[in-house]
Design an enzyme around this catalytic site. Structure first.
Site, short mmCIF file in Angstrom:
data_model
loop_
_atom_site.label_atom_id
_atom_site.label_comp_id
_atom_site.label_asym_id
_atom_site.label_seq_id
_atom_site.Cartn_x
_atom_site.Cartn_y
_atom_site.Cartn_z
CG ASP A 99 -1.00 -15.25 29.66
OD1 ASP A 99 -0.12 -15.80 30.34
OD2 ASP A 99 -1.93 -14.58 30.13
CE LYS A 152 -1.69 -17.04 33.42
NZ LYS A 152 -2.40 -16.51 32.25
CG ASP A 190 4.68 -30.95 32.68
OD1 ASP A 190 5.43 -31.67 33.38
OD2 ASP A 190 3.58 -31.33 32.23
#
Ligand SMILES: O=c1ccn([C@@H]2O[C@H](COP(=O)(O)O)[C@@H](O)[C@H]2O)c(=O)[nH]1
Length: 476
Positions: A307, A309, A312
């Protein structure tokens, strides 16, 4: 109290303002009526509620008393409340922002399909806010025939509402308000000219139709069928795994010691389809952890979900995914991605995903209080998923919206049996609510299982609740 007295009282409490004001419609107006201040004058507020009620039900135009009243948020809420209490008519409240969590509905309060609602609004210009409220009331089966306002600014709302089958009742119009102010010497000279010219030039403010309310719908296909529709190979694998192992439980192993995670994985592995990690919270991380976890995953037949996330630019996420200490692309079967950087972020994953046949999970909604992943942002995430079916295997979401297609796996965190949230903004729902009412596919449970003294026993309970909720649905 008659209308003239009311207008003068409103003027006394500064509800009538002269100057330059931008209205909801974007138009600049030289006069602004701010009825929010009436909450500071309870007697006046009660009189306003009564005059509005009398306007509808003593004029003979409305058919019978309504079953319910509903104030358009926010200024009209206290007026509707006053009316509801004085005449013993139950009230419903429309949430302005649809919540993606909790038991909170778009329309709060008790009602039954077909109930007739009197919509209460402080004032109307174009009628746009009233139409938004009527749309949401209609979406839950309520009917609306009459709308009552204190002030009709006479700028097109009456005609727009009529076109939508709604009768507008107003206690007074802008023309009546201005005449009262002129007669009492409170409006004159240049300001009066400006107000008159403005009203003349803005007789008709057109309203764009309100966007349709988001609709939560169930898939009518079983996981086996959806495995065939899925485009991303990991989505196919996960649908098949769930169908054969009969589990739609994912566990978030948010522990900070590698042996603790491995012990948890070994103990609950037989119950889950996915084990979720936050690799960067492990204090004693090394490569041996990954090989040990992979061995447990293959022994118990579950997938590994990091996880991370990512959020960028494509070039940076490529390094974050493939390189560094964790080399996530080598072992994770799926990873989470935020869409804030735009859809080009997906380019950064294309090479890495091929190494493992992995998939991306886009964060379309979040479980935390005040999450900004709502509304149009959620729609954009769904569109990003639909435009990148080979890379995107599913969504992290709190509900299945109509636009979420059957090829996507829908995974929902924020699940516990016995808690509604924590002290840091997390919000919980039950497995049954998420799978049966909100129609997603997989529940993700963290503390509800790993903080329990008997994680395996607890995992069995979550698995049963979540799988039974899935099995109780109607399939083709
Ligand atoms: O919207 C989101 C996205 C991810 N999470 C993650 O899920 C687990 C939930 O843990 P609990 O202990 O069950 O609260 C955790 O790893 C989060 O990072 C989420 O909660 N909400």
């Amino acid at each position: 109290m008659n209308v003239q007295e009311l207008v003068l009282k409103l003027n006394d409490i500064d509800a009538v303002k002269l100057g330059e004001f931008k209205l909801k419609s974007g138009i600049i107006s030289p006069i602004y009526i701010d009825l929010r201040v009436t909450v500071s004058s309870p007697q006046l507020l009660a009189s306003i509620a009564e005059m509005m009620y009398q306007k509808v039900y003593c004029s003979g135009t409305a058919q019978g008393k309504p079953s319910l009243v509903c104030g358009v948020p926010y200024t009209a809420l206290p007026i509707a409340t006053g009316m509801s209490i004085a005449h013993d008519i139950p009230m419903v409240v429309r949430r302005k922002e649809a919540k993606a969590y909790g038991t909170k509905q778009l329309i709060e309060g008790r009602f039954k399909e077909g109930d007739n609602v009197l919509v209460v609004e402080d004032l109307v210009t174009s009628g746009a806010s009233v139409l938004e409220t009527v749309r949401d009331l209609n979406s839950v089966g309520l009917t609306v025939t009459d709308v009552v306002v204190l002030l009709d600014r006479q700028q097109g709302a009456r005609e727009t509402l009529e076109k939508n089958g709604l009768r507008l009742h107003s206690v007074f119009t802008m023309e009546e308000l201005i005449n009262t102010l002129i007669e009492s010497g409170k409006l004159a000279g240049k300001t009066l000219d400006l107000v008159k010219a403005f009203l003349e030039a803005n007789r008709n403010v057109t309203v764009p139709a309100p966007a349709p309310a988001p609709v939560v719908v169930a898939s009518n296909k079983r996981f086996e069928e959806r495995a065939k529709i899925a485009v991303n190979p990991m989505a196919t694998k996960l649908f098949n795994l769930m169908a054969s192992k009969k589990t739609n439980l994912a566990v978030a192993a948010d522990l900070t010691n590698k042996q603790e995670i491995l012990n948890l994985a070994e103990s609950i592995g037989s119950e889950i389809c996915v084990l979720k990690t936050h690799i960067d919270i492990i204090e004693d991380y090394d490569q041996t952890f990954i090989s040990a976890l992979e061995a447990i995953a293959s022994k118990h037949n579950f997938l590994i979900f990091e996880d991370r996330k990512f959020a960028d630019i494509g070039n940076t996420v490529k390094y974050q995914f493939e390189n560094g200490v964790y080399q996530i692309s080598k072992w994770a079967h799926m990873v989470t991605v935020h869409g804030v950087a735009g859809s080009a972020i997906i380019e950064g994953f294309k090479d890495g995903l091929k190494q493992n046949g992995s998939g991306l999970l886009l964060l379309a909604q979040m479980s935390s209080k005040g999450s900004m992943c709502v509304g149009e942002y959620t729609n954009q995430m769904i569109e990003m998923a639909n435009n990148n079916k080979e890379q995107v295997m599913g969504l992290i979401c709190q509900e299945r919206l109509q636009s979420m297609t059957d090829n996507l796996v829908l995974m929902t965190p924020g699940v516990q049996f016995n808690s509604t949230g924590d002290k840091m903004g997390q919000q919980y729902n039950t497995p049954e609510y998420i799978i049966k009412e909100k129609n997603t596919d997989i529940i993700i449970v963290g503390r509800g299982i790993y903080q329990n003294s008997q994680p395996k026993t607890e995992a069995i309970k979550y698995r049963a609740a979540s799988w039974n909720a899935y099995e109780s649905k109607n399939f083709n």
